[in-house]
Motif scaffolding. Structure first.
Motif, PDB file in Angstrom:
ATOM      1  N   ALA A 362       0.823  -1.208   0.000  1.00  0.00           N
ATOM      2  CA  ALA A 362       0.000   0.000   0.000  1.00  0.00           C
ATOM      3  C   ALA A 362       0.857   1.258   0.000  1.00  0.00           C
ATOM      4  O   ALA A 362       0.379   2.336  -0.348  1.00  0.00           O
ATOM      5  N   GLN A 363       2.127   1.110   0.370  1.00  0.00           N
ATOM      6  CA  GLN A 363       3.032   2.256   0.473  1.00  0.00           C
ATOM      7  C   GLN A 363       4.171   2.182  -0.547  1.00  0.00           C
ATOM      8  O   GLN A 363       5.135   2.943  -0.466  1.00  0.00           O
ATOM      9  N   THR A 364       4.040   1.300  -1.498  1.00  0.00           N
ATOM     10  CA  THR A 364       5.095   1.071  -2.477  1.00  0.00           C
ATOM     11  C   THR A 364       4.628   1.517  -3.845  1.00  0.00           C
ATOM     12  O   THR A 364       3.539   1.152  -4.285  1.00  0.00           O
ATOM     13  N   TRP A 365       5.480   2.292  -4.539  1.00  0.00           N
ATOM     14  CA  TRP A 365       5.083   2.922  -5.798  1.00  0.00           C
ATOM     15  C   TRP A 365       6.170   2.723  -6.853  1.00  0.00           C
ATOM     16  O   TRP A 365       7.349   2.918  -6.571  1.00  0.00           O
ATOM     17  N   ASN A 366       5.752   2.353  -8.057  1.00  0.00           N
ATOM     18  CA  ASN A 366       6.651   2.397  -9.205  1.00  0.00           C
ATOM     19  C   ASN A 366       6.563   3.789  -9.812  1.00  0.00           C
ATOM     20  O   ASN A 366       5.463   4.292 -10.076  1.00  0.00           O
ATOM     21  N   ILE A 367       7.697   4.428  -9.997  1.00  0.00           N
ATOM     22  CA  ILE A 367       7.736   5.785 -10.534  1.00  0.00           C
ATOM     23  C   ILE A 367       8.396   5.724 -11.903  1.00  0.00           C
ATOM     24  O   ILE A 367       9.567   5.347 -12.017  1.00  0.00           O
ATOM     25  N   THR A 368       7.665   6.080 -12.937  1.00  0.00           N
ATOM     26  CA  THR A 368       8.198   6.035 -14.294  1.00  0.00           C
ATOM     27  C   THR A 368       7.961   7.366 -14.984  1.00  0.00           C
ATOM     28  O   THR A 368       6.986   8.074 -14.710  1.00  0.00           O
ATOM     29  N   GLN A 369       8.863   7.678 -15.895  1.00  0.00           N
ATOM     30  CA  GLN A 369       8.783   8.966 -16.571  1.00  0.00           C
ATOM     31  C   GLN A 369       7.957   8.861 -17.838  1.00  0.00           C
ATOM     32  O   GLN A 369       8.096   7.922 -18.627  1.00  0.00           O
ATOM     33  N   ASN A 370       7.087   9.835 -18.041  1.00  0.00           N
ATOM     34  CA  ASN A 370       6.285   9.924 -19.249  1.00  0.00           C
ATOM     35  C   ASN A 370       7.087  10.590 -20.365  1.00  0.00           C
ATOM     36  O   ASN A 370       8.139  11.195 -20.131  1.00  0.00           O
ATOM     37  N   ALA A 371       6.571  10.495 -21.587  1.00  0.00           N
ATOM     38  CA  ALA A 371       7.270  11.058 -22.740  1.00  0.00           C
ATOM     39  C   ALA A 371       7.468  12.564 -22.618  1.00  0.00           C
ATOM     40  O   ALA A 371       8.424  13.119 -23.167  1.00  0.00           O
ATOM     41  N   ASP A 372       6.568  13.244 -21.909  1.00  0.00           N
ATOM     42  CA  ASP A 372       6.678  14.697 -21.775  1.00  0.00           C
ATOM     43  C   ASP A 372       7.565  15.131 -20.615  1.00  0.00           C
ATOM     44  O   ASP A 372       7.673  16.321 -20.316  1.00  0.00           O
ATOM     45  N   GLY A 373       8.212  14.164 -19.923  1.00  0.00           N
ATOM     46  CA  GLY A 373       9.120  14.480 -18.827  1.00  0.00           C
ATOM     47  C   GLY A 373       8.482  14.441 -17.463  1.00  0.00           C
ATOM     48  O   GLY A 373       9.186  14.480 -16.457  1.00  0.00           O
ATOM     49  N   SER A 374       7.151  14.402 -17.406  1.00  0.00           N
ATOM     50  CA  SER A 374       6.475  14.246 -16.118  1.00  0.00           C
ATOM     51  C   SER A 374       6.563  12.789 -15.683  1.00  0.00           C
ATOM     52  O   SER A 374       7.113  11.940 -16.394  1.00  0.00           O
TER      53      SER A 374
END
Length: 418
Positions: A362-374
């Motif tokens: 519940a406290q674990t997140w995958n963080i990935t970058q979008n094509a626009d840099g966000s």
């Protein structure tokens, strides 16, 4: 990586000339450095723009009577779950009884001064010798030890400490260094040096344990005022650790989460998509331009998370830590509580709150970058995205999880604060 032992006479020479500036923990790593290069090992293969392999047995077992044959095979070095894995194996290969890998940035990346660090998990075992170190970029012309060598981290056998050393030429091989504080090296730790024109300092998890004075090239230490390249390897056997025995467990694996170089005044940003573990960020929703915020700057578990006008308060500051599996947790700096999906829910619209840091999905997140840099943040338990309810833009709009749909309500700019 330690090549030779210094004689007691040479060691006395170093003491008399006062090479040592300080011997035990005195401070933390310099927060003023800026990231200029890193390898986060987040791809599917070892980045050939950063690393080359050294293979074979080297001269005299790489000068240490080591017992391994270094290969470039994936069995010995590969990317696995966001880590570089260097694996020592007991097997016959190239006339040797062990294999492993040795990678270097020679001809690719070299540096003079700065903070150089790696987050690693090390194997234990009689005869195992993992190392993270540097050599002078001119070694091909001047040889060793005139090239200079900085051993950022060395570990041997079953010890509960690591070592930091430097080697250089002072009418022959000279060295200085010693052991770190006691800890468990089989868990992830950050090993680093801070290298300036006046000193080299060694740290484990930001705690200093050794310092060498190189100001004005004192004691012939001019080798440490020129570019060095980086090396990572896992040796088997050698003069220092001795040979493996029946107690040594193979394969032995060295896990490298990342390697980073910081320098004063550095201007190169982190590589695209990289998140600095332990860095503090604000998260600005691209649709609303507002910050991820803890309601009322609350500090109690269960306090709601919302968006609010960016005001720079602790309620809007989040320290991001990378987990061993490559996912992340976000800790609010004001409350020290984790970004959490209420009740470990998995349904669209489940509320997001802060809660005591438990390390669960519940406290674990995958963080990935979008094509626009966000960036998008995907909860690992629910596989759903951090989302602003109804794409709202008003202060106090609720933050929830929702099916990943690529809208602005699920896009966040991560702004590094420290």
């Amino acid at each position: 990586m330690k090549r030779l032992f210094t004689s007691s006479k040479a060691y006395l020479f170093l003491l008399v000339l006062a090479l040592v500036a300080t011997l035990f923990p005195v401070g933390k790593a310099n927060a003023a450095y800026n990231l200029v290069w890193s390898d986060e090992f987040d791809g599917t293969s070892i980045n050939g723009n950063n690393w080359v392999f050294e293979t074979g047995t080297g001269s005299g077992g790489w000068g240490n009577n080591e017992l391994e044959y270094y290969t470039s095979r994936p069995e010995n070095a590969r990317i696995e779950n966001g880590n570089l894995v260097i694996e020592a194996r007991k097997e016959s290969f190239g006339g040797m009884n062990y294999t492993s890998a040795r990678l270097k940035t020679q001809g690719k990346k070299s540096f003079k001064y700065g903070r150089i660090e790696a987050r690693m998990k090390l194997p234990k075992g009689q005869g195992l010798w993992p190392a993270f170190w540097t050599l002078g970029a001119d070694i091909g012309t001047v040889g060793w030890p005139k090239s200079g060598e900085i051993d950022i981290m060395e570990h041997i056998n079953n010890e509960n400490n690591t070592y930091g050393y430097i080697h250089w030429d002072a009418g022959g091989n000279a060295d200085y260094g010693g052991a770190s504080q006691s800890f468990d090296p089989t868990q992830y730790h950050v090993y680093s040096i801070e290298w300036t024109s006046s000193a080299i300092k060694w740290f484990v998890d930001g705690v200093q344990f050794r310092e060498a004075n190189i100001l004005n090239s004192i004691n012939s230490t001019e080798e440490f005022h020129k570019d060095h390249f980086l090396l990572l390897n896992l040796a088997v056997g050698g003069n220092w650790p001795g040979s493996p025995d029946g107690s040594t467990v193979f394969p032995g694996k060295m896990y490298v989460d990342y390697v980073r170089v910081y320098q004063d005044g550095g201007t190169t940003p982190p590589p695209s998509g990289s998140i600095v573990s332990g860095g503090t960020y604000k998260l600005i929703n691209t649709n609303s331009g507002k910050a991820l915020d803890v309601s009322g700057a609350g500090t109690s578990p269960g306090t709601n998370v919302q968006i609010w006008t960016d005001n720079g308060s602790g309620a809007q500051k989040w320290t991001i830590y990378r987990n061993a599996d490559g996912s992340y947790k976000l800790i609010n700096t004001n409350s020290a509580l984790a970004l959490d999906v209420s009740g470990a829910g998995t349904s669209d619209g489940t509320n997001v709150q802060v809660w005591t840091d438990l390390g669960n999905g519940a406290q674990t997140w995958n963080i990935t970058q979008n094509a626009d840099g966000s960036y998008k943040l995907i909860n690992t338990n629910s596989r759903k995205a951090l989302d602003v309810s109804s794409s709202g833009t008003a202060d106090g709009t609720n933050v929830q999880i929702w099916t990943d749909n690529g809208t602005g309500a699920q896009k966040w700019n991560l702004v590094r604060l420290q």
